[in-house]
Design a protein around this motif. Structure first.
Motif, PDB file in Angstrom:
ATOM      1  N   ASN A   4      36.362 112.777  66.862  1.00  0.00           N
ATOM      2  CA  ASN A   4      35.431 113.813  66.120  1.00  0.00           C
ATOM      3  C   ASN A   4      34.471 113.135  65.090  1.00  0.00           C
ATOM      4  N   TRP A   5      33.875 112.313  65.377  1.00  0.00           N
ATOM      5  CA  TRP A   5      32.828 111.469  64.616  1.00  0.00           C
ATOM      6  C   TRP A   5      31.291 111.816  65.241  1.00  0.00           C
ATOM      7  N   ALA A   6      30.752 112.849  64.941  1.00  0.00           N
ATOM      8  CA  ALA A   6      29.602 113.629  65.494  1.00  0.00           C
ATOM      9  C   ALA A   6      28.358 112.502  65.490  1.00  0.00           C
ATOM     10  N   PRO A   7      27.859 112.023  64.201  1.00  0.00           N
ATOM     11  CA  PRO A   7      26.783 111.157  64.559  1.00  0.00           C
ATOM     12  C   PRO A   7      26.737 109.746  65.288  1.00  0.00           C
ATOM     13  N   GLY A   8      26.888 110.165  66.825  1.00  0.00           N
ATOM     14  CA  GLY A   8      27.045 108.887  67.346  1.00  0.00           C
ATOM     15  C   GLY A   8      26.039 107.894  67.390  1.00  0.00           C
ATOM     16  N   HIS A   9      24.981 108.358  67.087  1.00  0.00           N
ATOM     17  CA  HIS A   9      23.705 107.347  67.061  1.00  0.00           C
ATOM     18  C   HIS A   9      23.988 106.219  65.996  1.00  0.00           C
ATOM     19  N   VAL A  15      36.442 103.831  64.303  1.00  0.00           N
ATOM     20  CA  VAL A  15      36.942 103.489  65.839  1.00  0.00           C
ATOM     21  C   VAL A  15      38.111 102.514  66.112  1.00  0.00           C
ATOM     22  N   VAL A  16      38.353 101.591  65.442  1.00  0.00           N
ATOM     23  CA  VAL A  16      39.301 100.796  65.659  1.00  0.00           C
ATOM     24  C   VAL A  16      40.579 101.457  65.036  1.00  0.00           C
ATOM     25  N   ILE A  59      33.999  95.952  68.042  1.00  0.00           N
ATOM     26  CA  ILE A  59      35.183  96.966  68.102  1.00  0.00           C
ATOM     27  C   ILE A  59      36.070  96.161  68.893  1.00  0.00           C
ATOM     28  N   ALA A  60      36.166  95.486  69.964  1.00  0.00           N
ATOM     29  CA  ALA A  60      37.033  95.034  70.637  1.00  0.00           C
ATOM     30  C   ALA A  60      37.680  93.932  69.952  1.00  0.00           C
ATOM     31  N   THR A  61      36.701  92.983  69.254  1.00  0.00           N
ATOM     32  CA  THR A  61      37.148  91.917  68.387  1.00  0.00           C
ATOM     33  C   THR A  61      38.322  92.345  67.306  1.00  0.00           C
ATOM     34  N   GLU A  62      37.739  93.332  66.464  1.00  0.00           N
ATOM     35  CA  GLU A  62      38.353  94.019  65.443  1.00  0.00           C
ATOM     36  C   GLU A  62      39.838  94.785  65.901  1.00  0.00           C
ATOM     37  N   ALA A  63      39.826  95.357  67.105  1.00  0.00           N
ATOM     38  CA  ALA A  63      41.059  96.002  67.477  1.00  0.00           C
ATOM     39  C   ALA A  63      42.014  94.867  67.766  1.00  0.00           C
ATOM     40  N   SER A  64      41.702  93.694  68.410  1.00  0.00           N
ATOM     41  CA  SER A  64      42.480  92.559  68.931  1.00  0.00           C
ATOM     42  C   SER A  64      42.949  92.070  67.599  1.00  0.00           C
ATOM     43  N   LYS A  65      42.288  91.823  66.519  1.00  0.00           N
ATOM     44  CA  LYS A  65      42.689  91.156  65.181  1.00  0.00           C
ATOM     45  C   LYS A  65      43.809  92.052  64.655  1.00  0.00           C
ATOM     46  N   ILE A  80      42.993 107.173  80.732  1.00  0.00           N
ATOM     47  CA  ILE A  80      42.769 108.030  79.760  1.00  0.00           C
ATOM     48  C   ILE A  80      41.424 107.818  79.154  1.00  0.00           C
ATOM     49  N   LEU A  81      40.717 108.848  78.851  1.00  0.00           N
ATOM     50  CA  LEU A  81      39.141 108.588  78.397  1.00  0.00           C
ATOM     51  C   LEU A  81      39.109 108.761  76.980  1.00  0.00           C
ATOM     52  N   GLY A  82      38.309 108.058  76.078  1.00  0.00           N
ATOM     53  CA  GLY A  82      38.287 108.489  74.627  1.00  0.00           C
ATOM     54  C   GLY A  82      36.979 107.900  74.125  1.00  0.00           C
ATOM     55  N   GLY A  83      36.298 108.708  73.065  1.00  0.00           N
ATOM     56  CA  GLY A  83      35.338 108.297  72.715  1.00  0.00           C
ATOM     57  C   GLY A  83      35.182 108.815  71.151  1.00  0.00           C
ATOM     58  N   ASN A  84      34.329 108.335  70.270  1.00  0.00           N
ATOM     59  CA  ASN A  84      34.193 108.779  68.935  1.00  0.00           C
ATOM     60  C   ASN A  84      33.561 110.133  68.737  1.00  0.00           C
ATOM     61  N   THR A  85      32.755 110.628  69.948  1.00  0.00           N
ATOM     62  CA  THR A  85      32.545 112.063  69.810  1.00  0.00           C
ATOM     63  C   THR A  85      32.561 112.655  71.075  1.00  0.00           C
TER      64      THR A  85
END
Length: 573
Positions: free
Chosen positions: A139-144, A161-162, A190-196, A525-530
């Motif tokens: 539910n982070w609407a301003p995806g731009h 997101v992380v 995001i992938a790097t931060e999630a892994s960390k 499973i599908l996900g996104g910020n908005t």
């Protein structure tokens, strides 16, 4: 266990062991998390008689009620909570956080609990909105923002997101192998931060000591497939979102027409509505037939209820009345929805527009496409929104082949569009979006054409469908989707979470649900910020940000004057 069930279990645990009258205190994000999982009546059954926001200015003392807080562990919420612990309005306080609570924040809360009213502090990892069993949003609407690395909110966006991705895996009790789209800087970050976070900072928390093959987390960029959010949708759930808008599984009709109070906000949830669950992925034509059958069934029940001649008939009617009222409300809801969508389809000539959109997305033929788009742009009955949509689809497909024609179409939009700047062209993509680069994809499209198309308005398949097929067959290329760190996928994963930075669409959610229904041995499973929708996003963020979907060398088109009236021409008011 699917996502909706996980959230229900978490919230249920919060409430079931606390006896007596309760007030549930939420923030602007956890209210969405709870509302899609629980109805008001279900909360009442758990003795929740009041729901408040943590930033409420109310000061009335209600010491007879127990306060159950469910909050994101943000600095703002910690400060609100600290003040309320110093001057409490309620009796016992039970604190639950939707994600990892920093030790410093825990110490702050402990120091503020002067009255010793805090009974427990727990982390329940439900930091995402479970829209459907296999589809979630942050539910982070301003995806731009993710496209603007110098934006002041960029780092906050990445952190959110992380955090959301981490909560999904903590709730599933799994630690994934992480891969990302090579051509996307934000996906790599995001992938790097999630892994960390999962392998270093909170290594112990994510160590579930499970012997199964690790799940896969694949992070991709919305710009990998900018076409799907631009297409007119013709399946029930996606169509409602595109034409009217769905927020937290609720449809707001207040601005659409004059409806009775109980029809102004409607709930569309596959967990609460059997008809919607059965028809959410049906196309508009089949949906109409199914609604007619539902109306016929209701009329049959109504006639049988009118034939009350004995005391037994009356008793039977009273016993079945709650179910009858529920059925009546359901019939009214879906008939209202389809009626309003039919009006919008007719008003905007969407069947005419959609056929050209599908041709642009699925069929080659630049000259024919240019003529079709030009004719629609010259048609005054076609809305500004749909003219923009068509131009963007043409530009995305033929940006390299016919730049002169693209410029001609943009010229036709000059009186409607303010600016655009680089964003999502061919050099931003990894995959074969149009199926015209790779010989295998070209052959697949030819075979599909020979078999025929069931519905001309639903020819398009999102690029995500190809990505899922590649994962199932073990063909996801390491060079295009590198693995973060020294981790390896030891066999085909059984669970795959695909996170789209920039937002998901209901067409993609449908593709995931249909793929899971094939029982291929891999659960997606599908996900996104908005949750994307072209018209809804236009309403939220305006023409200038939507135009970042383009990727052309022209930096701006139209006047740069901030008072230029062209800027507001295409906004949906």
């Amino acid at each position: 266990m699917v996502l909706v069930a996980l959230v229900k279990e978490y919230v249920g645990k919060m409430l079931q062991d606390i006896s007596g009258m309760k007030v549930l205190i939420l923030d602007s994000q956890t209210v969405s998390i709870v509302s899609v999982a629980f109805t008001q009546s279900e909360l009442l059954q758990k003795q929740v008689f009041l729901v408040e926001f943590v930033d409420s200015s109310l000061k009335e003392s209600m010491s007879h009620m127990k306060a159950v807080y469910f909050l994101r562990p943000t600095p703002e919420n910690i400060q609100y909570l600290r003040k309320q612990l110093v001057n409490p309005r309620f009796g016992d306080h039970h604190l639950f956080f939707s994600n990892i609570l920093a030790t410093s924040n825990l110490q702050t809360l402990a120091a503020s609990d002067e009255h010793e009213i805090v009974q427990q502090v727990q982390e329940f990892y439900a930091d995402f909105v479970s829209l459907d069993p296999y589809h979630f949003s942050l539910n982070w609407a301003p995806g731009h923002i993710y496209m603007l690395m110098d934006h002041p909110s960029y780092q906050h966006f990445c952190r959110r997101v992380v955090d959301g991705i981490a909560a999904v895996f903590l709730s599933l009790k799994r630690r994934p192998v992480i891969r990302y789209q090579r051509t996307s800087d934000i996906a790599k970050i995001i992938a790097t931060e999630a892994s960390k976070l999962m392998y270093d900072q909170e290594r112990g928390l994510f160590d579930f000591r499970r012997s199964e093959i690790s799940p896969l987390l694949l992070i991709i960029d919305r710009r990998e497939d900018p076409v799907t959010p631009l297409l007119t949708q013709w399946t029930y759930q996606a169509m409602v979102h595109e034409l009217i808008g769905i927020q937290d599984n609720k449809v707001d009709l207040k601005n659409i027409g004059n409806f009775a109070k109980d029809q102004q906000e409607l709930v569309l949830s596959s967990e609460q509505d059997a008809f919607f669950k059965a028809n959410m992925y049906e196309n508009f034509g089949d949906l109409g037939m199914n609604i007619k059958q539902m109306v016929d069934d209701f009329q049959h029940v109504t006639k049988s209820n009118q034939n009350i001649q004995t005391i037994e008939d009356m008793a039977r009617f009273v016993d079945s009345y709650p179910e009858y009222r529920k059925m009546q409300g359901n019939v009214s809801k879906h008939v209202t929805m389809v009626t309003e969508m039919s009006k919008l389809v007719d008003k905007r000539k969407l069947m005419l527009v959609s056929q050209t959109e599908q041709d642009l997305a699925c069929n080659a033929g630049q000259a024919t496409a240019f003529e079709a788009v030009t004719n629609l742009l010259n048609n005054e009955q076609i809305s500004d929104m749909d003219c923009l949509r068509l131009t963007m689809l043409y530009a995305l497909r033929y940006e390299k082949d016919s730049p002169v024609q693209v410029m001609q179409l943009v010229n036709k939009l000059a009186s409607r569009s303010a600016k655009y700047k680089p964003g999502a062209g061919a050099d931003k993509r990894t995959g074969d979006l149009y199926g015209n680069r790779d010989l295998l994809n070209i052959a697949r499209n030819m075979a599909r054409g020979l078999k025929g198309i069931e519905n001309v308005y639903t020819q398009h398949q999102p690029l995500l469908a190809q990505t899922m097929e590649s994962i199932i067959k073990g063909r996801l290329k390491d060079v295009d989707y590198p693995i973060v760190g020294n981790h390896f996928q030891q066999g085909r994963p059984q669970d795959v979470i695909i996170f789209i930075v920039g937002g998901t669409t209901y067409e993609e959610a449908r593709a995931v649900a249909l793929q899971n229904a094939t029982n291929s041995g891999v659960r997606f499973i599908l996900g996104g910020n908005t949750n994307c929708g072209f018209i809804v996003r236009m309403w939220r963020i305006g023409i200038e940000m939507i135009l970042t979907l383009f990727d052309y060398n022209w930096r701006y088109f139209g006047s740069t004057d901030t008072n230029n009236p062209l800027k507001s021409t295409l906004l949906v008011h």
